[in-house]
Design an enzyme around this catalytic site. Sequence first.
Site, short mmCIF file in Angstrom:
data_model
loop_
_atom_site.label_atom_id
_atom_site.label_comp_id
_atom_site.label_asym_id
_atom_site.label_seq_id
_atom_site.Cartn_x
_atom_site.Cartn_y
_atom_site.Cartn_z
N ASP A 8 -7.71 1.66 8.80
CA ASP A 8 -6.76 1.94 7.73
C ASP A 8 -5.68 2.82 8.33
OD1 ASP A 8 -5.32 2.75 5.52
OD2 ASP A 8 -6.91 3.99 4.67
N LYS A 69 4.71 5.50 8.67
CA LYS A 69 4.40 4.19 8.09
C LYS A 69 5.51 3.71 7.15
CE LYS A 69 0.73 2.02 5.31
NZ LYS A 69 -0.63 2.26 4.78
N GLU A 146 -4.29 -3.64 1.80
CA GLU A 146 -5.16 -2.49 1.53
C GLU A 146 -5.99 -2.63 0.25
OE1 GLU A 146 -2.29 0.61 1.75
OE2 GLU A 146 -2.13 0.49 3.93
N ASP A 169 -4.15 1.32 -6.03
CA ASP A 169 -4.18 2.01 -4.73
C ASP A 169 -2.95 2.90 -4.61
OD1 ASP A 169 -4.32 2.84 -2.13
OD2 ASP A 169 -4.42 0.86 -1.24
#
Length: 588
Positions: A8, A69, A146, A169
């Site tokens: 992850d 990211k 994800e 999420d």
Amino acid sequence: MSLIIGIDLGTTFSAVGIVRDGKPEIVPVGDEHIMPSVVGLGPDGGLLVGAPARNQYALYPDRTVRSIKRQMGEQTTVHLGEQAYTPPQISALILRELHRAAEAQLGQKVERAVITVPAYFSDAARQATREAGEVAGLVVERIINEPTAAALAYGLDRSDQRQLVAVYDLGGGTFDVSIIELDSGVVEVRASHGNTQLGGDDFDERLREILVARFEEAHGVSPRDDRRAMARLLRAAEDAKVTLSSRPMVRVQEEYLLTVEGRPLNLDAEVQRHEFEAAIRDLLDGTVDALDAALKDAGISSDELDKVLFVGGSTRIPLVWEMVREHTGIEPAVAINPDEAVALGAAVQGAIIAGEPLDAILVDVTPHSLGIEVVEFDLQGRTIPDHYSVLIPRNTTVPTSRAETYAGVHPAQTAINLKIYQGEHAIASRNTLLGEFLFDNLKPEAPGLPPAIVVQFDCDLNGIVNISALDKASGKQAQTSVRAAHARLSPAEIAGARVSLEQLEQFGWGEGALEVSAEATAPQSLQLSTEILALLARAQRTLEQHPGHQGLLDAIAAVENAANAGNQDVLEQATEALIDLLYDLEDE
């Protein structure tokens, strides 16, 4: 059976997981289960990754990179000290640290990985993530979404139960929601929605603004122009946010935040939970809207949901629970640690690919519509440009392949410029341009007719798109992989970047250290003498372990000769061949 780890790669924290004896588990990084996704340069110029880099951020914000990211897939660079780096290069350092931690904990070599990305990541961001993994020395077997990974981990022990689950999420930098059906071991994504620029980072910024206002009220001076003071306040806001998840108020104290005319100024402020909630409510409203959009795309209402599964550290904020519960009528579930669920699911997918006997099958979707720009004609025969023709609608199950026939505008036309877009707007240019290519030397199928081409979109299991076009008259074909203004690194460039990372870690990042700059993504980067010397030094070390190895001696000579001759094409080929040989020999 070759082990495949699950990673992850998070905005604020990252984690790595494996499946052992049929059960997914987190592989610790040092003493912690999750590692901060932060890279920095220490005061001595040494490389810092993870907790040490995060710890120095408040003191050296200009020597620390966080939340990289959010910039994946963009043509941008960030700076550490005097040097510039691309987002994939920074991410590669994070991935390499996770990779090494996994090998250290497992006591064996690990080469393969499944890496997760937000469901709403663009094609370019997915490509950048894959390249970061390859630069880190991993074979990236799959890129998965994800929320899908979290559902895979959640559904592993529930194979006999049919459930409709909304996976909400909310992480440190991105938000996704997916509607997923679990049935007899099949994890099928029905729809996804989200925002790749919404998460805990934004909540921290809102809370920092409260602290800045309190400081300005107390002292009549703003800290905004002081990078170190603002970095300290951001770190204080992060800590305060965590405290406010379990307490109704928090007291924030930062001594010597600024010095004005020789007088130190401190921050001593109390923040109530309701103040923080008021500051972020509009952001959370956006997540609820995304949930509604996903439900609509899935063709169901919230009444039909069996579960709402919370993933991501920001779901610990009480207001998030309250808003989602009130909107759906369902108490959110945290069956798995929100910080670990995604890595665990990635590990499950890795185990499935590796052939382990797990009772699970993953069926995912593409989160964005994909199509091309076309010209339409009105009733009077006038052209209407910039129309968006969708070949693959959003939430189509992947892998998928779709094709359509398109004709030119007039018979004399011999070329068509294909512009590929991603998005939902009817006007093509208001969507995200993924790429374009010119298809020329076209011929009409019959005299007086414009040329016609068949355009085919192939979206693979990673959500990455390949485009092909066929001239119907001549049978000529052209194809490309869209990169969203993101140039795909060649194998030689990826290998060269690996060498660069190795040298950075060995010799530090101070003056004279080998640079992995934006230019490292261009072919001429392999002409840099430092990179060639680094590669040859590595080859000499390998040669000591394989004395007289003729293939290695020949490969070294080929690189030296090409470098001396200044022949770029031959140099790239020789470099790639040498690095491939080194990896084979080092694995023995």
